[in-house]
Design a protein around this motif. Structure first.
Motif, PDB file in Angstrom:
ATOM      1  N   THR A  29       0.901  -1.281   0.035  1.00  0.00           N
ATOM      2  CA  THR A  29      -0.014  -0.077  -0.047  1.00  0.00           C
ATOM      3  C   THR A  29       0.932   1.311  -0.159  1.00  0.00           C
ATOM      4  OG1 THR A  29      -1.849   0.969   1.174  1.00  0.00           O
ATOM      5  CG2 THR A  29      -0.172   0.017   2.577  1.00  0.00           C
ATOM      6  N   ALA A  30       0.672   2.226  -1.004  1.00  0.00           N
ATOM      7  CA  ALA A  30       1.733   3.125  -1.192  1.00  0.00           C
ATOM      8  C   ALA A  30       1.031   4.420  -0.587  1.00  0.00           C
ATOM      9  CB  ALA A  30       1.842   3.447  -2.718  1.00  0.00           C
ATOM     10  N   TYR A  31       1.892   5.442  -0.208  1.00  0.00           N
ATOM     11  CA  TYR A  31       1.432   6.525   0.475  1.00  0.00           C
ATOM     12  C   TYR A  31       2.518   7.878   0.058  1.00  0.00           C
ATOM     13  CZ  TYR A  31       5.100   5.773   3.752  1.00  0.00           C
ATOM     14  OH  TYR A  31       6.483   5.439   4.489  1.00  0.00           O
ATOM     15  N   ARG A  32       2.016   8.868   0.534  1.00  0.00           N
ATOM     16  CA  ARG A  32       3.010  10.070   0.619  1.00  0.00           C
ATOM     17  C   ARG A  32       2.697  10.817   1.852  1.00  0.00           C
ATOM     18  NH1 ARG A  32       5.047   7.819  -2.952  1.00  0.00           N
ATOM     19  NH2 ARG A  32       6.271   8.919  -4.768  1.00  0.00           N
ATOM     20  N   ASP A  33       3.331  11.385   2.490  1.00  0.00           N
ATOM     21  CA  ASP A  33       2.978  12.309   3.578  1.00  0.00           C
ATOM     22  C   ASP A  33       2.915  13.673   3.338  1.00  0.00           C
ATOM     23  OD1 ASP A  33       3.242   9.946   5.378  1.00  0.00           O
ATOM     24  OD2 ASP A  33       5.363  10.204   5.882  1.00  0.00           O
ATOM     25  N   HIS A  34       1.930  14.187   4.015  1.00  0.00           N
ATOM     26  CA  HIS A  34       1.722  15.863   3.725  1.00  0.00           C
ATOM     27  C   HIS A  34       1.080  16.551   4.907  1.00  0.00           C
ATOM     28  CE1 HIS A  34       0.390  19.255   1.366  1.00  0.00           C
ATOM     29  NE2 HIS A  34      -0.745  19.090   1.574  1.00  0.00           N
ATOM     30  N   ASP A  35       1.625  17.296   5.480  1.00  0.00           N
ATOM     31  CA  ASP A  35       1.051  18.416   6.694  1.00  0.00           C
ATOM     32  C   ASP A  35       0.739  17.256   7.604  1.00  0.00           C
ATOM     33  OD1 ASP A  35       1.545  20.483   5.446  1.00  0.00           O
ATOM     34  OD2 ASP A  35      -0.525  20.671   4.550  1.00  0.00           O
ATOM     35  N   GLY A  36       1.430  16.520   8.275  1.00  0.00           N
ATOM     36  CA  GLY A  36       0.884  15.582   9.462  1.00  0.00           C
ATOM     37  C   GLY A  36       0.019  14.416   8.786  1.00  0.00           C
ATOM     38  N   ARG A  37      -0.261  14.357   7.541  1.00  0.00           N
ATOM     39  CA  ARG A  37      -1.141  13.264   7.034  1.00  0.00           C
ATOM     40  C   ARG A  37      -0.503  12.305   6.236  1.00  0.00           C
ATOM     41  NH1 ARG A  37      -5.592  17.287   4.651  1.00  0.00           N
ATOM     42  NH2 ARG A  37      -3.436  18.121   4.214  1.00  0.00           N
ATOM     43  N   ARG A  38      -0.722  10.995   6.476  1.00  0.00           N
ATOM     44  CA  ARG A  38      -0.517   9.992   5.565  1.00  0.00           C
ATOM     45  C   ARG A  38      -1.698   9.676   4.428  1.00  0.00           C
ATOM     46  NH1 ARG A  38       3.609   6.115   8.041  1.00  0.00           N
ATOM     47  NH2 ARG A  38       4.792   7.829   7.484  1.00  0.00           N
ATOM     48  N   VAL A  39      -1.135  10.155   3.160  1.00  0.00           N
ATOM     49  CA  VAL A  39      -2.139  10.121   2.236  1.00  0.00           C
ATOM     50  C   VAL A  39      -2.007   8.541   1.472  1.00  0.00           C
ATOM     51  CG1 VAL A  39      -2.971  11.029   0.058  1.00  0.00           C
ATOM     52  CG2 VAL A  39      -2.125  12.447   1.819  1.00  0.00           C
ATOM     53  N   PHE A  40      -2.907   7.607   1.458  1.00  0.00           N
ATOM     54  CA  PHE A  40      -2.713   6.358   0.805  1.00  0.00           C
ATOM     55  C   PHE A  40      -3.288   6.702  -0.414  1.00  0.00           C
ATOM     56  CE2 PHE A  40      -2.008   5.417   5.313  1.00  0.00           C
ATOM     57  CZ  PHE A  40      -1.165   4.321   5.302  1.00  0.00           C
ATOM     58  N   PHE A  41      -2.686   6.104  -1.548  1.00  0.00           N
ATOM     59  CA  PHE A  41      -3.402   6.313  -2.873  1.00  0.00           C
ATOM     60  C   PHE A  41      -3.235   4.928  -3.702  1.00  0.00           C
ATOM     61  CE2 PHE A  41       1.353   7.212  -3.228  1.00  0.00           C
ATOM     62  CZ  PHE A  41       1.482   6.550  -4.296  1.00  0.00           C
ATOM     63  N   HIS A  42      -2.739   4.134  -3.148  1.00  0.00           N
ATOM     64  CA  HIS A  42      -2.695   2.784  -3.955  1.00  0.00           C
ATOM     65  C   HIS A  42      -2.450   1.573  -3.209  1.00  0.00           C
ATOM     66  CE1 HIS A  42      -2.234   0.283  -7.541  1.00  0.00           C
ATOM     67  NE2 HIS A  42      -1.178  -0.395  -6.994  1.00  0.00           N
ATOM     68  N   THR A  43      -3.226   0.398  -3.243  1.00  0.00           N
ATOM     69  CA  THR A  43      -3.224  -0.653  -2.665  1.00  0.00           C
ATOM     70  C   THR A  43      -3.138  -2.039  -3.824  1.00  0.00           C
ATOM     71  OG1 THR A  43      -3.969   0.051  -0.719  1.00  0.00           O
ATOM     72  CG2 THR A  43      -3.764  -2.338  -0.708  1.00  0.00           C
ATOM     73  N   GLU A  44      -2.260  -3.034  -3.684  1.00  0.00           N
ATOM     74  CA  GLU A  44      -2.263  -4.062  -4.576  1.00  0.00           C
ATOM     75  C   GLU A  44      -1.613  -5.440  -3.889  1.00  0.00           C
ATOM     76  OE1 GLU A  44       1.744  -4.093  -7.086  1.00  0.00           O
ATOM     77  OE2 GLU A  44       0.258  -2.431  -7.615  1.00  0.00           O
ATOM     78  N   ILE A  45      -2.185  -6.558  -4.083  1.00  0.00           N
ATOM     79  CA  ILE A  45      -1.749  -7.554  -3.741  1.00  0.00           C
ATOM     80  C   ILE A  45      -1.800  -8.550  -5.093  1.00  0.00           C
ATOM     81  CG2 ILE A  45      -2.562  -9.664  -2.708  1.00  0.00           C
ATOM     82  CD1 ILE A  45      -2.166  -7.520  -0.756  1.00  0.00           C
ATOM     83  N   ASP A  46      -0.496  -9.079  -4.957  1.00  0.00           N
ATOM     84  CA  ASP A  46      -0.068  -9.895  -6.295  1.00  0.00           C
ATOM     85  C   ASP A  46      -1.149 -10.999  -6.362  1.00  0.00           C
ATOM     86  OD1 ASP A  46       2.212  -8.174  -6.538  1.00  0.00           O
ATOM     87  OD2 ASP A  46       3.405  -9.739  -5.662  1.00  0.00           O
ATOM     88  N   ASP A  47      -1.481 -11.550  -7.683  1.00  0.00           N
ATOM     89  CA  ASP A  47      -2.327 -12.509  -8.033  1.00  0.00           C
ATOM     90  C   ASP A  47      -2.058 -13.812  -7.437  1.00  0.00           C
ATOM     91  OD1 ASP A  47      -3.496 -10.596  -9.892  1.00  0.00           O
ATOM     92  OD2 ASP A  47      -2.551 -11.429 -11.634  1.00  0.00           O
ATOM     93  N   ALA A  48      -0.605 -14.013  -7.059  1.00  0.00           N
ATOM     94  CA  ALA A  48      -0.411 -15.372  -6.481  1.00  0.00           C
ATOM     95  C   ALA A  48      -0.770 -15.465  -5.100  1.00  0.00           C
ATOM     96  CB  ALA A  48       1.196 -15.479  -6.589  1.00  0.00           C
ATOM     97  N   HIS A  49      -1.051 -14.394  -4.549  1.00  0.00           N
ATOM     98  CA  HIS A  49      -1.537 -14.296  -3.088  1.00  0.00           C
ATOM     99  C   HIS A  49      -3.007 -13.705  -2.980  1.00  0.00           C
ATOM    100  CE1 HIS A  49       2.379 -15.304  -1.665  1.00  0.00           C
ATOM    101  NE2 HIS A  49       2.885 -14.614  -2.601  1.00  0.00           N
ATOM    102  N   ALA A  50      -3.567 -13.660  -4.159  1.00  0.00           N
ATOM    103  CA  ALA A  50      -4.947 -12.933  -3.941  1.00  0.00           C
ATOM    104  C   ALA A  50      -5.925 -14.064  -3.197  1.00  0.00           C
ATOM    105  CB  ALA A  50      -5.607 -12.923  -5.371  1.00  0.00           C
ATOM    106  N   GLY A  51      -7.012 -13.294  -2.611  1.00  0.00           N
ATOM    107  CA  GLY A  51      -8.072 -14.111  -1.943  1.00  0.00           C
ATOM    108  C   GLY A  51      -7.634 -14.634  -0.723  1.00  0.00           C
TER     109      GLY A  51
END
Length: 114
Positions: free
Chosen positions: A32-54
């Protein structure tokens, strides 16, 4: 040889890459990817590889990431649709969640070069 399906997943924060990763054995199963801005962690993308899905790994990853954000004294901004959906079912993070605003989206687009 170990069976990866029996190993508990491990979540680690990788500050240099602005993300949390979930590992199953030696495999990075997702992030799960983020960037920090003004004391906030902004999460913008989450992914799970197909081999580990479900396997419920996205929920484990996001819950541990949000718990880490709380421990750091920061707040959460859920731009990522998965993180936003997770938060609708996990009210224990309501007190540290901020809304997604046009200002945050414009800032994120600038940071990511979109």
């Amino acid at each position: 040889m170990s069976d990866q399906s029996t190993q508990a997943p491990v979540v680690r924060r990788v500050d240099a890459r602005h993300r949390y990763e979930i590992l199953v054995g030696d495999d990075r199963a997702g992030l799960t990817a983020y960037r920090d801005h003004d004391g906030r962690r902004v999460f913008f993308h989450t992914e799970i590889d197909d081999a580990h899905a479900g396997q419920g790994l996205a929920a484990v990853l996001v819950e541990q990431a949000l718990t880490d954000v709380r421990a750091s004294g920061m707040r959460i901004v859920p731009v990522c649709p998965y993180v936003a959906k997770f938060l609708t079912k996990h009210e224990e993070f309501d007190d540290i969640t901020d809304p997604v605003t046009p200002e945050v989206l414009a800032w994120l687009d600038g940071v990511l070069g979109r």
